[in-house]
Design a protein around this motif. Structure first.
Motif, PDB file in Angstrom:
ATOM      1  N   MET A   1      11.479  -4.872  -5.333  1.00 34.41           N
ATOM      2  CA  MET A   1      10.858  -4.159  -4.100  1.00 34.41           C
ATOM      3  C   MET A   1       9.520  -4.896  -3.808  1.00 34.41           C
ATOM      4  N   LYS A   2       9.458  -5.042  -2.488  1.00 36.43           N
ATOM      5  CA  LYS A   2       8.268  -5.607  -1.838  1.00 36.43           C
ATOM      6  C   LYS A   2       7.213  -4.661  -1.525  1.00 36.43           C
ATOM      7  N   ALA A   3       5.905  -4.935  -1.745  1.00 35.40           N
ATOM      8  CA  ALA A   3       5.072  -3.963  -1.507  1.00 35.40           C
ATOM      9  C   ALA A   3       3.994  -4.790  -0.736  1.00 35.40           C
ATOM     10  N   TYR A   4       3.927  -4.296   0.438  1.00 39.26           N
ATOM     11  CA  TYR A   4       2.433  -5.022   1.423  1.00 39.26           C
ATOM     12  C   TYR A   4       1.499  -4.380   1.282  1.00 39.26           C
ATOM     13  N   ILE A   5       0.267  -4.839   1.144  1.00 41.24           N
ATOM     14  CA  ILE A   5      -1.109  -4.431   0.608  1.00 41.24           C
ATOM     15  C   ILE A   5      -1.955  -5.115   1.898  1.00 41.24           C
ATOM     16  N   ASP A  82       9.097  -2.249   1.428  1.00 43.08           N
ATOM     17  CA  ASP A  82       9.676  -1.061   0.476  1.00 43.08           C
ATOM     18  C   ASP A  82       8.543  -0.050   0.472  1.00 43.08           C
ATOM     19  N   MET A  83       7.193  -0.597   0.444  1.00 44.51           N
ATOM     20  CA  MET A  83       6.324   0.471   0.330  1.00 44.51           C
ATOM     21  C   MET A  83       5.192  -0.341   0.841  1.00 44.51           C
ATOM     22  N   VAL A  84       4.142   0.600   1.247  1.00 42.71           N
ATOM     23  CA  VAL A  84       2.622  -0.245   1.676  1.00 42.71           C
ATOM     24  C   VAL A  84       1.442   0.504   1.208  1.00 42.71           C
ATOM     25  N   ALA A  85       0.451  -0.236   1.072  1.00 47.78           N
ATOM     26  CA  ALA A  85      -0.888   0.635   0.881  1.00 47.78           C
ATOM     27  C   ALA A  85      -2.101  -0.126   1.262  1.00 47.78           C
ATOM     28  N   GLY A  86      -3.084   0.433   1.537  1.00 44.61           N
ATOM     29  CA  GLY A  86      -4.185  -0.321   2.281  1.00 44.61           C
ATOM     30  C   GLY A  86      -5.705   0.081   1.677  1.00 44.61           C
ATOM     31  N   HIS A  87      -6.501  -0.827   1.132  1.00 43.79           N
ATOM     32  CA  HIS A  87      -7.798  -0.530   0.676  1.00 43.79           C
ATOM     33  C   HIS A  87      -8.681   0.136   1.688  1.00 43.79           C
ATOM     34  N   SER A  88      -9.024   1.302   1.755  1.00 43.79           N
ATOM     35  CA  SER A  88     -10.169   2.141   2.652  1.00 43.79           C
ATOM     36  C   SER A  88      -9.435   1.786   4.126  1.00 43.79           C
ATOM     37  N   LEU A  89     -10.204   1.135   4.834  1.00 48.94           N
ATOM     38  CA  LEU A  89      -9.675   0.579   6.300  1.00 48.94           C
ATOM     39  C   LEU A  89      -8.391   0.130   6.367  1.00 48.94           C
ATOM     40  N   GLY A  90      -7.925  -0.569   5.454  1.00 46.51           N
ATOM     41  CA  GLY A  90      -6.473  -1.033   5.264  1.00 46.51           C
ATOM     42  C   GLY A  90      -5.324  -0.243   5.522  1.00 46.51           C
ATOM     43  N   GLU A  91      -5.684   1.045   4.995  1.00 46.29           N
ATOM     44  CA  GLU A  91      -4.612   2.100   5.171  1.00 46.29           C
ATOM     45  C   GLU A  91      -4.296   2.294   6.328  1.00 46.29           C
ATOM     46  N   LYS A 256      -0.672   0.747  -9.881  1.00 46.09           N
ATOM     47  CA  LYS A 256       0.169   1.616 -11.252  1.00 46.09           C
ATOM     48  C   LYS A 256       1.292   2.350 -10.720  1.00 46.09           C
ATOM     49  N   ASN A 257       1.075   3.395  -9.720  1.00 44.91           N
ATOM     50  CA  ASN A 257       2.239   4.073  -9.153  1.00 44.91           C
ATOM     51  C   ASN A 257       3.090   3.312  -8.346  1.00 44.91           C
ATOM     52  N   MET A 258       2.796   2.329  -7.563  1.00 47.94           N
ATOM     53  CA  MET A 258       3.667   1.458  -7.098  1.00 47.94           C
ATOM     54  C   MET A 258       4.511   0.790  -8.012  1.00 47.94           C
ATOM     55  N   ILE A 259       3.995   0.162  -9.102  1.00 50.61           N
ATOM     56  CA  ILE A 259       4.736  -0.500  -9.983  1.00 50.61           C
ATOM     57  C   ILE A 259       5.694   0.432 -10.601  1.00 50.61           C
ATOM     58  N   ALA A 260       5.238   1.512 -11.125  1.00 44.78           N
ATOM     59  CA  ALA A 260       6.038   2.509 -11.650  1.00 44.78           C
ATOM     60  C   ALA A 260       7.311   2.754 -11.022  1.00 44.78           C
ATOM     61  N   ASP A 261       6.989   2.805  -9.492  1.00 45.62           N
ATOM     62  CA  ASP A 261       8.046   3.182  -8.592  1.00 45.62           C
ATOM     63  C   ASP A 261       8.983   2.129  -8.139  1.00 45.62           C
ATOM     64  N   GLY A 262       8.775   0.803  -8.846  1.00 48.47           N
ATOM     65  CA  GLY A 262       9.882  -0.312  -8.580  1.00 48.47           C
ATOM     66  C   GLY A 262       9.147  -1.439  -7.877  1.00 48.47           C
ATOM     67  N   ALA A 263       7.783  -1.282  -7.557  1.00 50.27           N
ATOM     68  CA  ALA A 263       7.085  -2.685  -6.727  1.00 50.27           C
ATOM     69  C   ALA A 263       7.262  -4.047  -7.912  1.00 50.27           C
ATOM     70  N   THR A 264       7.974  -5.025  -7.316  1.00 47.98           N
ATOM     71  CA  THR A 264       7.978  -6.199  -7.973  1.00 47.98           C
ATOM     72  C   THR A 264       7.481  -7.435  -7.349  1.00 47.98           C
ATOM     73  N   GLU A 265       6.809  -7.154  -6.250  1.00 46.18           N
ATOM     74  CA  GLU A 265       6.038  -8.173  -5.336  1.00 46.18           C
ATOM     75  C   GLU A 265       4.921  -7.533  -4.693  1.00 46.18           C
ATOM     76  N   PHE A 266       3.883  -8.053  -4.667  1.00 47.12           N
ATOM     77  CA  PHE A 266       2.593  -7.525  -4.000  1.00 47.12           C
ATOM     78  C   PHE A 266       2.064  -8.858  -2.895  1.00 47.12           C
ATOM     79  N   ILE A 267       2.295  -8.465  -1.678  1.00 50.66           N
ATOM     80  CA  ILE A 267       2.169  -9.443  -0.502  1.00 50.66           C
ATOM     81  C   ILE A 267       0.845  -8.672   0.277  1.00 50.66           C
ATOM     82  N   GLU A 268      -0.171  -9.712   0.176  1.00 49.89           N
ATOM     83  CA  GLU A 268      -1.422  -9.366   1.017  1.00 49.89           C
ATOM     84  C   GLU A 268      -1.316  -9.824   2.347  1.00 49.89           C
ATOM     85  N   VAL A 269      -1.548  -8.681   3.521  1.00 48.95           N
ATOM     86  CA  VAL A 269      -1.625  -9.295   4.828  1.00 48.95           C
ATOM     87  C   VAL A 269      -3.017  -9.109   5.503  1.00 48.95           C
ATOM     88  N   GLY A 270      -3.428 -10.078   5.803  1.00 48.36           N
ATOM     89  CA  GLY A 270      -4.753 -10.054   6.595  1.00 48.36           C
ATOM     90  C   GLY A 270      -5.784 -11.098   5.857  1.00 48.36           C
TER      91      GLY A 270
END
Length: 293
Positions: A1-5, A82-91, A256-270
């Motif tokens: 699953m792809k996690a975009y951060i 498949d899921m997203v997250a942002g650091h502070s403003l990145g949210e 950690k929660n994203m990985i536990a929920d199936g994230a296999t790849e973290f792609i940083e955008v920006g």
């Protein structure tokens, strides 16, 4: 699953977004729309401004948001989080990526947030500091001993925690932390005490702006800084976004929660690669990369 951060303040650099502006007519159109919405040519500062120009909170936040969001929009059909997250403003960038917020509404929200935070910073001298090589619990305990306001603000990765508060309290905390065994306790070049109780005036302003903005049901879950778990309910997203200003960024827990929920790849955008580095420190086996258009 792809996690975009999506990164937050600190990732900015002179020339950010210029390649997108020059290469894609659609990107140019969005940048020009942003200039109109903001009422000044932020593109001039992004493309040619000095590091000092870019460091102003009212410039930094919309600049990073625009770089991240416009890049994600230029990725076309390959952008399927498949899921997203942002650091502070990145949210807020992440909330455009998963279709919770429209581009224009989100940019207006980012700018109101930036102005409110800058105003809050001007009320009293305040700052943040990075603490390296110490257990989170010990940092928290030492902060609690210090007179004045100083709290844990960013749980970035194991052994890296950022504290935030009024200037005298943060300086005193840095002294004590080094005496007690921290490898480093370094004051950061930021405008004020983000993610601390000193942001309370900004939180009230942001709450009003958020309440006046339309939030849709997201196309995939967001892992928010405050709750750290998958969220899809627009009302809960709004509440977490308001509390984020005065609450700590729990990045370690979110990843950690994203990985536990199936994230296999973290792609940083920006701009930058800061978040990829943090993800690797949280879990060495995680696959990380920068978004490409």
């Amino acid at each position: 699953m792809k996690a975009y951060i999506f990164p937050g303040q600190g990732a900015q650099f002179t020339g950010m977004g210029l390649d997108l502006y020059e290469k894609y007519p659609k990107a140019q159109e969005l940048f020009e729309k942003a200039n109109d919405i903001l009422g000044f040519r932020i593109t001039d500062i992004m493309f040619q401004g000095s590091a000092e120009d870019l460091k102003q909170t009212k410039v930094t936040q919309p600049a990073i948001f625009l770089h991240s969001v416009i890049m994600s929009k230029m990725m076309g059909d390959s952008f399927k989080p498949d899921m997203v997250a942002g650091h502070s403003l990145g949210e807020i960038s992440a909330l455009v990526a998963n279709n919770t917020l429209e581009f224009e509404a989100a940019l207006k929200l980012v700018y109101k947030r930036a102005l409110a935070m800058q105003e809050a910073c001007e009320l009293e001298p305040s700052t943040m500091a990075a603490v390296l090589g110490m257990e989170d619990e010990l940092v928290e305990a030492i902060c609690a001993e210090i007179e004045g306001t100083v709290v844990a603000a960013n749980y970035n990765c194991p052994g890296q925690l950022v504290i935030s508060g009024n200037l005298a309290a943060v300086e005193k905390a840095c002294e004590v932390l080094k005496e007690r065994g921290a490898k480093r306790a370094l004051i950061l070049p930021v405008g004020g005490a983000f993610h601390s109780p000193l942001m309370e005036p900004a939180r009230k302003e942001l709450a009003e702006a958020i309440e006046a903005t339309t939030f849709s049901i997201p196309s995939c879950p967001i892992y928010q800084n405050v709750s750290t778990f998958a969220v899809t309910d627009p009302e809960e997203i709004k509440k977490n976004l308001v509390f984020q200003l005065t609450a700590p960024v729990k990045w370690t827990h979110s990843v950690k929660n994203m990985i536990a929920d199936g994230a296999t790849e973290f792609i940083e955008v920006g701009p930058g690669k800061v978040l990829q580095g943090l993800v690797k420190k949280i879990d060495r086996s995680a696959n990380t990369s920068s978004a490409e258009v």
